[in-house]
Design a protein around this motif. Sequence first.
Motif, PDB file in Angstrom:
ATOM      1  N   ASP A   1     -17.583   8.496  -9.858  1.00  0.00           N
ATOM      2  CA  ASP A   1     -17.813   9.170  -8.580  1.00  0.00           C
ATOM      3  C   ASP A   1     -18.796   8.371  -7.729  1.00  0.00           C
ATOM      4  O   ASP A   1     -19.801   7.856  -8.243  1.00  0.00           O
ATOM      5  CB  ASP A   1     -18.379  10.567  -8.812  1.00  0.00           C
ATOM      6  CG  ASP A   1     -17.359  11.485  -9.478  1.00  0.00           C
ATOM      7  OD1 ASP A   1     -16.153  11.254  -9.263  1.00  0.00           O
ATOM      8  OD2 ASP A   1     -17.782  12.397 -10.213  1.00  0.00           O
ATOM      9  N   PRO A   2     -18.535   8.240  -6.426  1.00  0.00           N
ATOM     10  CA  PRO A   2     -19.459   7.509  -5.547  1.00  0.00           C
ATOM     11  C   PRO A   2     -20.815   8.190  -5.473  1.00  0.00           C
ATOM     12  O   PRO A   2     -20.922   9.415  -5.571  1.00  0.00           O
ATOM     13  CB  PRO A   2     -18.737   7.523  -4.196  1.00  0.00           C
ATOM     14  CG  PRO A   2     -17.823   8.688  -4.255  1.00  0.00           C
ATOM     15  CD  PRO A   2     -17.390   8.808  -5.694  1.00  0.00           C
ATOM     16  N   GLN A   3     -21.855   7.380  -5.304  1.00  0.00           N
ATOM     17  CA  GLN A   3     -23.221   7.884  -5.260  1.00  0.00           C
ATOM     18  C   GLN A   3     -23.815   7.639  -3.867  1.00  0.00           C
ATOM     19  O   GLN A   3     -23.462   6.682  -3.181  1.00  0.00           O
ATOM     20  CB  GLN A   3     -24.083   7.181  -6.318  1.00  0.00           C
ATOM     21  CG  GLN A   3     -23.571   7.331  -7.742  1.00  0.00           C
ATOM     22  CD  GLN A   3     -23.625   8.765  -8.219  1.00  0.00           C
ATOM     23  OE1 GLN A   3     -24.606   9.483  -7.958  1.00  0.00           O
ATOM     24  NE2 GLN A   3     -22.585   9.207  -8.914  1.00  0.00           N
ATOM     25  N   GLY A   4     -24.767   8.496  -3.478  1.00  0.00           N
ATOM     26  CA  GLY A   4     -25.461   8.328  -2.204  1.00  0.00           C
ATOM     27  C   GLY A   4     -25.885   9.656  -1.651  1.00  0.00           C
ATOM     28  O   GLY A   4     -25.284  10.700  -1.942  1.00  0.00           O
TER      29      GLY A   4
ATOM     30  N   ILE B   1     -22.475   6.930   0.744  1.00  0.00           N
ATOM     31  CA  ILE B   1     -21.364   7.326  -0.122  1.00  0.00           C
ATOM     32  C   ILE B   1     -20.134   6.479   0.186  1.00  0.00           C
ATOM     33  O   ILE B   1     -19.428   6.011  -0.713  1.00  0.00           O
ATOM     34  CB  ILE B   1     -21.058   8.832   0.053  1.00  0.00           C
ATOM     35  CG1 ILE B   1     -22.211   9.682  -0.494  1.00  0.00           C
ATOM     36  CG2 ILE B   1     -19.751   9.193  -0.645  1.00  0.00           C
ATOM     37  CD1 ILE B   1     -22.060  11.165  -0.231  1.00  0.00           C
ATOM     38  N   ALA B   2     -19.877   6.245   1.482  1.00  0.00           N
ATOM     39  CA  ALA B   2     -18.730   5.424   1.872  1.00  0.00           C
ATOM     40  C   ALA B   2     -18.890   3.987   1.387  1.00  0.00           C
ATOM     41  O   ALA B   2     -17.936   3.356   0.911  1.00  0.00           O
ATOM     42  CB  ALA B   2     -18.565   5.453   3.389  1.00  0.00           C
ATOM     43  N   SER B   3     -20.116   3.455   1.521  1.00  0.00           N
ATOM     44  CA  SER B   3     -20.389   2.085   1.063  1.00  0.00           C
ATOM     45  C   SER B   3     -20.207   1.959  -0.451  1.00  0.00           C
ATOM     46  O   SER B   3     -19.637   1.003  -0.956  1.00  0.00           O
ATOM     47  CB  SER B   3     -21.803   1.681   1.458  1.00  0.00           C
ATOM     48  OG  SER B   3     -22.121   0.399   0.961  1.00  0.00           O
ATOM     49  N   ASP B   4     -20.717   2.980  -1.173  1.00  0.00           N
ATOM     50  CA  ASP B   4     -20.590   2.970  -2.634  1.00  0.00           C
ATOM     51  C   ASP B   4     -19.125   3.090  -3.049  1.00  0.00           C
ATOM     52  O   ASP B   4     -18.679   2.437  -4.000  1.00  0.00           O
ATOM     53  CB  ASP B   4     -21.404   4.116  -3.233  1.00  0.00           C
ATOM     54  CG  ASP B   4     -21.469   4.030  -4.747  1.00  0.00           C
ATOM     55  OD1 ASP B   4     -22.107   3.094  -5.262  1.00  0.00           O
ATOM     56  OD2 ASP B   4     -20.856   4.892  -5.413  1.00  0.00           O
ATOM     57  N   GLN B   5     -18.376   3.892  -2.325  1.00  0.00           N
ATOM     58  CA  GLN B   5     -16.955   4.061  -2.628  1.00  0.00           C
ATOM     59  C   GLN B   5     -16.197   2.755  -2.401  1.00  0.00           C
ATOM     60  O   GLN B   5     -15.313   2.382  -3.182  1.00  0.00           O
ATOM     61  CB  GLN B   5     -16.359   5.164  -1.759  1.00  0.00           C
ATOM     62  CG  GLN B   5     -14.885   5.451  -2.035  1.00  0.00           C
ATOM     63  CD  GLN B   5     -14.653   5.920  -3.461  1.00  0.00           C
ATOM     64  OE1 GLN B   5     -15.276   6.874  -3.901  1.00  0.00           O
ATOM     65  NE2 GLN B   5     -13.767   5.243  -4.184  1.00  0.00           N
TER      66      GLN B   5
ATOM     67  N   ASN C   1     -14.147   0.663  -5.183  1.00  0.00           N
ATOM     68  CA  ASN C   1     -12.737   0.295  -5.004  1.00  0.00           C
ATOM     69  C   ASN C   1     -12.508  -1.195  -5.323  1.00  0.00           C
ATOM     70  O   ASN C   1     -11.509  -1.563  -5.918  1.00  0.00           O
ATOM     71  CB  ASN C   1     -12.289   0.601  -3.574  1.00  0.00           C
ATOM     72  CG  ASN C   1     -12.174   2.097  -3.310  1.00  0.00           C
ATOM     73  OD1 ASN C   1     -12.050   2.891  -4.239  1.00  0.00           O
ATOM     74  ND2 ASN C   1     -12.229   2.486  -2.040  1.00  0.00           N
ATOM     75  N   ARG C   2     -13.464  -2.013  -4.870  1.00  0.00           N
ATOM     76  CA  ARG C   2     -13.361  -3.441  -5.159  1.00  0.00           C
ATOM     77  C   ARG C   2     -13.470  -3.710  -6.661  1.00  0.00           C
ATOM     78  O   ARG C   2     -12.751  -4.544  -7.218  1.00  0.00           O
ATOM     79  CB  ARG C   2     -14.452  -4.205  -4.409  1.00  0.00           C
ATOM     80  CG  ARG C   2     -14.262  -4.239  -2.900  1.00  0.00           C
ATOM     81  CD  ARG C   2     -15.403  -4.949  -2.218  1.00  0.00           C
ATOM     82  NE  ARG C   2     -15.233  -4.978  -0.776  1.00  0.00           N
ATOM     83  CZ  ARG C   2     -16.129  -5.482   0.072  1.00  0.00           C
ATOM     84  NH1 ARG C   2     -17.286  -5.965  -0.397  1.00  0.00           N
ATOM     85  NH2 ARG C   2     -15.888  -5.476   1.370  1.00  0.00           N
ATOM     86  N   CYS C   3     -14.388  -3.011  -7.304  1.00  0.00           N
ATOM     87  CA  CYS C   3     -14.530  -3.164  -8.767  1.00  0.00           C
ATOM     88  C   CYS C   3     -13.252  -2.749  -9.482  1.00  0.00           C
ATOM     89  O   CYS C   3     -12.813  -3.407 -10.431  1.00  0.00           O
ATOM     90  CB  CYS C   3     -15.704  -2.316  -9.276  1.00  0.00           C
ATOM     91  SG  CYS C   3     -17.330  -2.963  -8.829  1.00  0.00           S
ATOM     92  N   ASN C   4     -12.654  -1.663  -9.008  1.00  0.00           N
ATOM     93  CA  ASN C   4     -11.433  -1.172  -9.629  1.00  0.00           C
ATOM     94  C   ASN C   4     -10.291  -2.183  -9.472  1.00  0.00           C
ATOM     95  O   ASN C   4      -9.545  -2.451 -10.411  1.00  0.00           O
ATOM     96  CB  ASN C   4     -11.046   0.167  -9.012  1.00  0.00           C
ATOM     97  CG  ASN C   4      -9.902   0.823  -9.772  1.00  0.00           C
ATOM     98  OD1 ASN C   4      -9.964   0.963 -10.987  1.00  0.00           O
ATOM     99  ND2 ASN C   4      -8.861   1.233  -9.061  1.00  0.00           N
ATOM    100  N   THR C   5     -10.197  -2.777  -8.264  1.00  0.00           N
ATOM    101  CA  THR C   5      -9.147  -3.781  -8.023  1.00  0.00           C
ATOM    102  C   THR C   5      -9.355  -5.008  -8.911  1.00  0.00           C
ATOM    103  O   THR C   5      -8.419  -5.502  -9.558  1.00  0.00           O
ATOM    104  CB  THR C   5      -9.141  -4.206  -6.544  1.00  0.00           C
ATOM    105  OG1 THR C   5      -8.903  -3.052  -5.728  1.00  0.00           O
ATOM    106  CG2 THR C   5      -8.069  -5.237  -6.280  1.00  0.00           C
ATOM    107  N   ALA C   6     -10.598  -5.511  -8.912  1.00  0.00           N
ATOM    108  CA  ALA C   6     -10.892  -6.682  -9.735  1.00  0.00           C
ATOM    109  C   ALA C   6     -10.692  -6.380 -11.219  1.00  0.00           C
ATOM    110  O   ALA C   6     -10.174  -7.205 -11.975  1.00  0.00           O
ATOM    111  CB  ALA C   6     -12.330  -7.148  -9.489  1.00  0.00           C
TER     112      ALA C   6
END
Length: 214
Positions: free
Chosen positions: A149-152, A158-162, A166-171
């Motif tokens: 879950d995104p944090q902030g 929250i948007a930045s963390d999300q 997303n980038r981590c998930n793609t990589a």
Amino acid sequence: MKKFLTMMALIAISLSVHAAHVTVNFKAGHTIEGDLKYRDDTTIVMTPYYYGDKKPLTIKPVEVKDFTISGLGRFYAEEGKFVPDAKTQAKLEKKQAQAREQLGKNHLLAADPNEVIGRALKSTGATAIGFGIPSLVAGAILVGIGNADPQGNTVSKIASDQEMRNRCNTAGCVLLATGAALTIVGIPLYVHGKRIADFNVNYTGTGAGVSVEF
């Protein structure tokens, strides 16, 4: 065949010496430095640094007090021959032993093509596994981070963390797929290569027997 391989090893050792720097101390009291081109028990061929045309100079033991080859050691003139000192002799014997050992390995590989193929497959498999398993682990970690879950405490955070997740998930998905493919390919390559390397054909007086070690 063995004589030919030995000769090639000696040539290889000789060539490695040719490029060395040599310092020759003459009995007359002067010294010459240059590049060593050839050496045996009774002759030195070198290119002195002071020769503008790089003309080779041939030197005999009768002229020499001693000479030193960089990276190898010191030789002195005795009874019409160039003789290495104890430390240099030990280095020469070590180089010759290494050359004989390498020749023995090459001879075994040449005599057993299964060993060559098996080693190649094992090496390829081990490399694939070596990259595959770490990629799997890193991918799993990144996917785990990406699906958390995104944090902030603000909408922007929250948007930045999300976005980061997303980038981590793609990589992570890319690394997981790559790691899985390398591991799946690497394991059978390694196992098959080991079996080929351990595959021995034994010829007997009545025919050929085959033994496979697992």
